[in-house]
Design a protein around this motif. Structure first.
Motif, short mmCIF file in Angstrom:
data_model
loop_
_atom_site.label_atom_id
_atom_site.label_comp_id
_atom_site.label_asym_id
_atom_site.label_seq_id
_atom_site.Cartn_x
_atom_site.Cartn_y
_atom_site.Cartn_z
N HIS A 51 4.08 7.51 -0.96
CA HIS A 51 3.65 8.75 -1.61
C HIS A 51 2.54 9.39 -0.79
CE1 HIS A 51 5.71 7.36 -5.34
NE2 HIS A 51 5.43 6.18 -4.81
N VAL A 52 2.54 10.72 -0.81
CA VAL A 52 1.50 11.46 -0.08
C VAL A 52 0.49 11.98 -1.11
CG1 VAL A 52 1.05 13.43 1.43
CG2 VAL A 52 3.17 12.11 1.68
N ARG A 53 -0.78 11.73 -0.87
CA ARG A 53 -1.84 12.21 -1.77
C ARG A 53 -2.86 12.97 -0.92
NH1 ARG A 53 1.64 11.18 -4.77
NH2 ARG A 53 1.70 9.62 -6.42
N HIS A 54 -2.65 14.29 -0.84
CA HIS A 54 -3.52 15.08 0.04
C HIS A 54 -4.97 15.05 -0.42
CE1 HIS A 54 -0.20 16.41 2.45
NE2 HIS A 54 0.44 16.85 1.39
N TRP A 103 0.88 -1.18 0.00
CA TRP A 103 0.00 0.00 0.00
C TRP A 103 0.91 1.22 0.00
CZ3 TRP A 103 -4.80 0.61 -1.32
CH2 TRP A 103 -5.44 1.82 -1.04
N PRO A 104 0.96 1.98 -1.10
CA PRO A 104 2.07 2.92 -1.29
C PRO A 104 1.82 4.33 -0.77
CG PRO A 104 0.80 2.75 -3.30
CD PRO A 104 0.11 1.86 -2.30
N PHE A 105 0.84 4.51 0.12
CA PHE A 105 0.50 5.87 0.54
C PHE A 105 0.82 6.10 2.02
CE2 PHE A 105 -2.48 4.66 -2.87
CZ PHE A 105 -2.03 5.54 -3.84
N CYS A 106 1.24 7.33 2.31
CA CYS A 106 1.48 7.75 3.70
C CYS A 106 0.84 9.12 3.92
CB CYS A 106 2.97 7.86 3.97
SG CYS A 106 3.77 6.25 4.08
N ALA A 107 0.57 9.43 5.17
CA ALA A 107 -0.02 10.74 5.49
C ALA A 107 1.01 11.85 5.31
CB ALA A 107 -0.55 10.72 6.92
N ALA A 108 2.29 11.53 5.51
CA ALA A 108 3.38 12.50 5.30
C ALA A 108 4.64 11.70 5.03
CB ALA A 108 3.58 13.38 6.54
N LYS A 109 5.61 12.33 4.39
CA LYS A 109 6.85 11.61 4.08
C LYS A 109 7.88 11.87 5.18
CE LYS A 109 9.36 9.26 1.01
NZ LYS A 109 9.03 7.97 0.43
N GLY A 113 4.14 -1.13 3.43
CA GLY A 113 3.95 0.15 2.76
C GLY A 113 5.19 1.00 2.78
N GLY A 114 4.92 2.32 2.65
CA GLY A 114 3.67 3.01 2.84
C GLY A 114 3.06 2.77 4.23
N VAL A 131 12.58 14.71 15.83
CA VAL A 131 13.76 14.71 14.94
C VAL A 131 13.51 13.80 13.74
CG1 VAL A 131 16.18 13.98 14.77
CG2 VAL A 131 15.41 15.28 16.76
N LEU A 132 12.87 12.66 14.00
CA LEU A 132 12.61 11.70 12.92
C LEU A 132 11.45 12.13 12.02
CD1 LEU A 132 13.07 8.35 14.92
CD2 LEU A 132 14.64 9.29 13.20
N GLY A 133 10.80 13.22 12.38
CA GLY A 133 9.72 13.74 11.54
C GLY A 133 8.45 12.91 11.60
N ARG A 134 8.28 12.19 12.70
CA ARG A 134 7.09 11.33 12.79
C ARG A 134 5.87 12.14 13.16
NH1 ARG A 134 7.75 6.49 10.47
NH2 ARG A 134 5.98 5.82 11.72
N LEU A 135 4.70 11.65 12.77
CA LEU A 135 3.46 12.39 13.04
C LEU A 135 2.90 12.10 14.42
CD1 LEU A 135 1.55 12.01 9.63
CD2 LEU A 135 2.82 13.99 10.47
N HIS A 136 3.40 11.05 15.09
CA HIS A 136 2.84 10.68 16.39
C HIS A 136 3.79 11.08 17.52
CE1 HIS A 136 5.37 7.18 15.28
NE2 HIS A 136 5.59 7.09 16.58
#
Ligand code: SF4
Length: 400
Positions: A45-48, A30-36, A83-84, A152-157
């Motif tokens: 890939h991010v698809r807003h 599943w190739p989609f993420c909420a942010a890279k 994924g993703g 630092v790792l740029g994670r959303l959580h």
């Protein structure tokens, strides 16, 4: 997925030893993420604007049917949604794809079915939906258990969300694992040891522990080159790796592969199929596969761009852009490369059958005398923990 094709209650106990017939795994990307994330070079890939999941379900169905034509009838030994961020999939999407897999191939009750999830996209109802669809193992992308490093790792959580996701996963799925990244900027060994012990308390039976690598083309690459991102040097990385082995072994989760740790019997069946050099069908944008066909083993690779993959499947029934026959000598190289990642080591009988030769005894003796490899009788060899640190060099030496 209907429960006639998969037993959602039971799981096969334990993991069988390497039989030389490593099974047939199905990988779904599943190739989609909420942010890279800034360190990530995966096909994500991010698809807003959102994703039309029904269109992807139809494409997965078509590519699964195509893959069935190539593979012939097989018995699936494990399934993995990677994924993703597969936890962005609707449970009905997962259910429809698993149903298609069960129609294409024999899918015994209780096989391992894993789904990767990110703590930022976890909610109880969604997890219960995956469970009802047949998923029996979740792999969470936790990456760190402190907020500063997650930033630092740029994670959303944040850490609290990670802990909530871990708790939900433990409640809802029979098996759960999570990933952590170490050798982070500014990370000190004593901090890592404490974090790892905390993780082991939470993880129950499986952890994937990856060293941060700076991949070309990522934002971290640019920052690193500009001197704005300092990561542990080789010596400190080696110290962190050795510490990781010590702490996990002391707590009963030794490495069964370079970066994967489990209590005995809780190893990932799916990943073992890769490392034991079994066949796997790679389905979805950017997925890779290895299939044994009447004419021999082939490597498959799919179109990476999701929309281009979708268009290709719609037009041709599949998104494959490469189907490369593998010479037996290439298969021998791949078997060596994968098998030496495992603590159980590699089956030398298979390697000899594929390569048509034996390992150079002098080279083996040299590597053994320096503590890099450990022969295990006439038909098996493995890397030592010291050898794992320089695995690429050991493999290159043995393969030459
Ligand atoms: S969530 Fe995972 S796959 Fe997605 S961008 Fe981050 S590291 Fe890459």
């Amino acid at each position: 997925m209907s429960t006639t094709s998969t037993n959602v209650v039971g799981l096969r106990p334990g993991v069988l030893p390497d039989s030389g017939r490593p099974g047939f795994a199905v990988y779904l990307h599943w190739p989609f993420c909420a942010a890279k994330c800034p360190y990530c070079d995966f096909n994500s890939h991010v698809r807003h604007q959102g994703v039309e999941q029904q269109a992807y379900v139809a494409a997965f169905r078509a590519e699964i049917a195509h893959m069935r034509q190539l593979s012939g009838p097989r018995t699936v030994s494990s399934i993995f949604f990677g994924g993703g961020t597969p936890s962005l999939m609707e449970p009905s999407t997962v259910d429809a794809i698993l149903t298609a897999v069960g129609r294409a191939w024999d899918m015994p009750d209780g096989i391992e079915i894993t789904l990767e999830a990110n703590p930022s996209s976890v909610e109880a109802e969604r997890f219960r939906g995956y469970r009802a669809a047949g998923v029996n193992r979740v792999s969470l992308g936790v990456q760190a258990l402190n907020d500063a490093d997650l930033r630092v790792l740029g994670r959303l959580h944040n850490t609290a969300e990670a802990l909530t996701a871990i708790g939900l996963a433990r409640d809802i799925f029979p098996r759960m694992s999570f990933d952590l990244i170490y050798a982070r900027p500014q990370q000190r060994p004593d901090d890592w040891a404490r974090e790892l012990e905390y993780a082991i308390d939470l993880a129950a039976d499986h952890l994937s522990l990856y060293q941060l690598t700076i991949e070309e083309g990522t934002p971290f690459w640019g920052l690193h080159k500009a001197g704005k991102l300092v990561v542990p040097d080789g010596d400190l990385s080696a110290e962190l790796y050795e510490l990781t082995q010590e702490v996990t072994t002391a707590h009963g989760l030794p490495a069964y592969e370079v970066s994967n740790h489990a209590r005995p019997g809780a190893e990932s069946q799916h990943n073992l199929t890769y490392w034991r050099y079994g066949d796997y069908a790679g389905i979805g944008a950017g997925a890779h596969g290895r299939l044994t066909m009447p004419q021999g083993k082939v490597a498959t690779a799919n179109e990476r761009n999701p929309e281009a993959w979708l268009a290709s499947v719609t037009e041709r029934g599949h998104g494959m852009v490469e189907t490369t026959p593998l010479e037996t000598s290439e298969q021998a190289d791949e078997l060596l490369l994968m098998g030496l990642r495992l603590r159980e080591g590699m089956d030398l009988k298979r390697w000899r059958a594929l390569s048509g030769r034996t390992l150079d005894a002098e080279r083996v003796a040299f590597l053994e005398s320096h503590g890099f490899v450990q022969p295990m009788g006439p038909d098996r060899i493995r890397c030592t923990p010291k050898g794992m640190l320089v695995l690429d060099a050991v493999v290159a030496d043995l393969a030459s």
